[in-house]
Every structure is written in structure tokens, then in C-alpha cells.
Enzyme design. Structure first.
Site, PDB file in Angstrom:
ATOM      1  N   ARG A 113      -9.970  -0.158   8.284  1.00  0.00           N
ATOM      2  CA  ARG A 113      -9.399  -1.453   8.642  1.00  0.00           C
ATOM      3  C   ARG A 113     -10.423  -2.339   9.329  1.00  0.00           C
ATOM      4  NH1 ARG A 113      -3.842   0.275   8.803  1.00  0.00           N
ATOM      5  NH2 ARG A 113      -2.384  -1.367   9.331  1.00  0.00           N
ATOM      6  N   ARG A 154      11.862  -5.100   6.310  1.00  0.00           N
ATOM      7  CA  ARG A 154      11.566  -3.735   5.886  1.00  0.00           C
ATOM      8  C   ARG A 154      12.338  -2.716   6.727  1.00  0.00           C
ATOM      9  NH1 ARG A 154       5.375  -1.783   5.378  1.00  0.00           N
ATOM     10  NH2 ARG A 154       5.301  -2.029   7.633  1.00  0.00           N
ATOM     11  N   ARG A 186      10.973  -0.413  11.814  1.00  0.00           N
ATOM     12  CA  ARG A 186       9.853  -0.051  12.677  1.00  0.00           C
ATOM     13  C   ARG A 186       9.709  -1.087  13.789  1.00  0.00           C
ATOM     14  NH1 ARG A 186       4.825   1.017   8.810  1.00  0.00           N
ATOM     15  NH2 ARG A 186       3.884  -0.284  10.411  1.00  0.00           N
ATOM     16  N   ARG A 226       0.040  -8.687  13.628  1.00  0.00           N
ATOM     17  CA  ARG A 226      -0.638  -7.736  12.735  1.00  0.00           C
ATOM     18  C   ARG A 226      -1.365  -8.467  11.614  1.00  0.00           C
ATOM     19  NH1 ARG A 226       4.285  -4.669  11.249  1.00  0.00           N
ATOM     20  NH2 ARG A 226       3.085  -3.406   9.813  1.00  0.00           N
ATOM     21  N   LYS A 238       0.824  -1.213   0.000  1.00  0.00           N
ATOM     22  CA  LYS A 238       0.000   0.000   0.000  1.00  0.00           C
ATOM     23  C   LYS A 238       0.861   1.267   0.000  1.00  0.00           C
ATOM     24  CE  LYS A 238      -2.297  -1.062   3.809  1.00  0.00           C
ATOM     25  NZ  LYS A 238      -1.660  -2.346   4.252  1.00  0.00           N
TER      26      LYS A 238
HETATM   27  P1  ADP Z   1       0.957  -1.474   7.953  1.00  0.00           P
HETATM   28  O1  ADP Z   1      -0.088  -1.244   6.919  1.00  0.00           O
HETATM   29  O2  ADP Z   1       2.317  -1.593   7.403  1.00  0.00           O
HETATM   30  O3  ADP Z   1       0.595  -2.537   8.941  1.00  0.00           O
HETATM   31  P2  ADP Z   1       0.359   1.095   9.156  1.00  0.00           P
HETATM   32  O4  ADP Z   1       1.442   2.089   9.166  1.00  0.00           O
HETATM   33  O5  ADP Z   1      -0.782   1.290   8.260  1.00  0.00           O
HETATM   34  O6  ADP Z   1       1.094  -0.275   8.937  1.00  0.00           O
HETATM   35  O7  ADP Z   1      -0.227   0.922  10.646  1.00  0.00           O
HETATM   36  C1  ADP Z   1       0.578   0.680  11.768  1.00  0.00           C
HETATM   37  C2  ADP Z   1      -0.267   0.532  13.019  1.00  0.00           C
HETATM   38  O8  ADP Z   1      -1.034   1.739  13.234  1.00  0.00           O
HETATM   39  C3  ADP Z   1      -1.323  -0.576  12.954  1.00  0.00           C
HETATM   40  O9  ADP Z   1      -0.791  -1.819  13.294  1.00  0.00           O
HETATM   41  C4  ADP Z   1      -2.350  -0.051  13.983  1.00  0.00           C
HETATM   42  O10 ADP Z   1      -1.924  -0.268  15.305  1.00  0.00           O
HETATM   43  C5  ADP Z   1      -2.337   1.442  13.739  1.00  0.00           C
HETATM   44  N1  ADP Z   1      -3.355   1.839  12.719  1.00  0.00           N
HETATM   45  C6  ADP Z   1      -3.107   2.377  11.489  1.00  0.00           C
HETATM   46  N2  ADP Z   1      -4.245   2.592  10.805  1.00  0.00           N
HETATM   47  C7  ADP Z   1      -5.246   2.168  11.600  1.00  0.00           C
HETATM   48  C8  ADP Z   1      -6.666   2.066  11.464  1.00  0.00           C
HETATM   49  N3  ADP Z   1      -7.287   2.465  10.332  1.00  0.00           N
HETATM   50  N4  ADP Z   1      -7.387   1.566  12.497  1.00  0.00           N
HETATM   51  C9  ADP Z   1      -6.781   1.174  13.614  1.00  0.00           C
HETATM   52  N5  ADP Z   1      -5.463   1.205  13.817  1.00  0.00           N
HETATM   53  C10 ADP Z   1      -4.674   1.694  12.835  1.00  0.00           C
END
Ligand code: ADP
Ligand code: ZN
Length: 216
Positions: A92, A131, A164, A175, A17
Site C-alpha cells: 500500500r 458494505r 465494518r 481511507r 479486490k
Molecule cells: P480495504 O481494502 O477495504 O480498505 P483492508 O481490509 O485491506 O480494507 O484494510 C483495512 C485497514 O487495515 C486499512 O485501512 C489499514 O488500516 C490496515 N491495513 C491493511 N493492509 C495494510 C497495509 N498493507 N499497510 C498498512 N495498513 C494496512
């Protein structure tokens, strides 16, 4: 040129993404709305929201729906989103998708396509745990698939590279589990609305070409 430009990017963590957001942004004046990036900025700035989010994110858990939905609603209301936007990592959960729909109705916008990056678990875990990203410009590298020219140093800006904390193997697995439980139902949700654009290619140029063709 792309004409479908109000987009949601859906897929497991590490499915691409962020990478394909960056590639589209290089070429088109879209606004990139990554809830993960917004939350990481809150953490960096030490805000109350950041403190609350940090504990959840470290474990690989989700931040509450109303918080992320509120952040996205505020961002989508800004005028620069008239040129199109990519929602990266939001919604999500089905509840977040419902909240998004309400917000979009209020501000008179609509989603044109939901791009679903369909990538196998095994590849996802390999990608996530290898990553690394630049602390200065955010460029994403991968120790296996896309290493920087000089170890630990960003090709683009020379900044230092870091992993990260939530990309450790244990948290990456968690995750992925959270993704299957909460986010996977959105595939049917958007498919039923006729909005889903599945991408099964994994090779960068092929994916990008397909994106441009399907969003034309
Ligand atoms: P990736 O898509 O690589 O898992 P993100 O940077 O999108 O990572 O998200 C990292 C963390 O931020 C998630 O694991 C969650 O804890 C939080 N997060 C991000 N977007 C959301 C969302 N839409 N709803 C709930 N938690 C979120
Ligand atoms: Zn950099």
C-alpha cells in the site's frame, strides 16, 4: 486456466479486490493473502499487534510498513504459495513495495501481474458505506448493489451480517485520502516495471472474464 498466478491486487478500498479474490479462489488453488484480514484476526485474538493495529485501522490510517511486510513475508515463504497467490491490500506504499521485492528475491518468487481496479470515487464511497459482511464466513454483501435475500442474514451460511467500523462515511473518506496519498504512486511504480493490468470495467461478469483472459 490461468498461467499468471502470482498476483497483486491494487486499487482503492472498495474497488473490488476482495470480491474478485473470492471469485478467483473459487476456481483456482491460489492462496489469498489479505493484510486487512490478517490484521482483523490479530484484533479478534487480542494480540499486542492487534491492539496496536486497531487504533490505526479505526481511524483509517495505515499500519506501519515493517509490520505488514513482515506478516506477508512469513506467509509467502510457505509452500502452498507455490500454486500462486493473491496479495490483496498489500503493498500500500512504495516502501512496502520495496520491502516486498526484497522478500520475494530472498524466497525465489516473482510477481506475474499487478491487477489495478480503477473505480471512480463516487462509486467507491457508495460501495463502502453500504458494505456489510458475514461475521461467520466473510461473504461480502452490499445494501444497495448486492443485498442479501433476507435482511441481516448471510445467503451462504445464515450467519449474521455486520458493517465494518471503518466503513462509516467519515472513515471511508479518510481511507480514500490515504489511498491517494500513499498507494496511488504504486500505479506508476508497477507500470514502469511492465506489470500493470488495469481493469476499468465494473460489472462483475465482465471483470471476471477479462481477468481470466488477461491472466491466461
Ligand atoms: P480495504 O481494502 O477495504 O480498505 P483492508 O481490509 O485491506 O480494507 O484494510 C483495512 C485497514 O487495515 C486499512 O485501512 C489499514 O488500516 C490496515 N491495513 C491493511 N493492509 C495494510 C497495509 N498493507 N499497510 C498498512 N495498513 C494496512
Ligand atoms: Zn456467511
Amino acid at each position: 486456466m490461468i498461467s499468471k498466478k502470482n498476483l497483486i491486487f491494487l486499487g482503492a478500498p472498495g474497488a473490488g479486490k476482495g470480491t474478485f479474490s473470492a471469485m478467483l479462489l473459487d476456481k483456482y488453488p491460489l492462496v489469498h493473502i489479505s493484510t486487512g484480514d490478517i490484521l482483523r484476526t490479530e484484533i479478534k485474538n487480542g494480540t499486542d499487534l492487534g491492539k496496536q493495529a486497531a487504533a490505526l485501522m479505526e481511524k483509517g490510517n495505515l499500519v506501519p510498513d515493517d509490520i505488514v511486510a513482515g506478516m506477508v513475508r512469513d506467509r509467502l515463504a510457505k509452500q502452498d504459495c507455490d500454486n500462486g497467490f493473491i496479495l490483496d491490500g498489500f503493498p500500500r506504499t512504495v516502501n512496502q513495495a520495496d520491502l516486498l521485492e526484497e522478500a520475494l528475491q530472498d524466497i525465489g518468487r516473482a510477481i506475474d501481474r499487478v491487477v489495478f481496479f480503477d473505480v471512480e470515487d463516487e462509486l467507491i464511497l457508495k460501495r463502502l458505506t453500504a458494505r456489510i459482511s458475514c461475521k461467520d464466513c466473510g461473504e461480502i454483501f452490499n445494501k444497495i448493489f448486492h443485498p442479501p435475500q433476507e435482511e441481516g442474514k448471510c445467503d451462504k451460511c445464515g450467519g449474521g451480517l455486520f458493517q465494518r467500523p471503518d466503513d462509516s462515511l467519515e472513515t471511508a473518506r479518510e481511507r480514500l485520502r490515504v489511498y491517494y496519498e500513499n498507494t496511488q504512486p504504486l500505479i506508476d511504480y508497477y507500470s514502469e516495471k511492465g506489470l500493470l493490468l488495469p481493469i476499468t470495467e465494473t460489472q462483475k461478469e465482465l471483470v471476471f472474464r477479462k481477468l481470466e483472459k488477461e491472466l491466461a
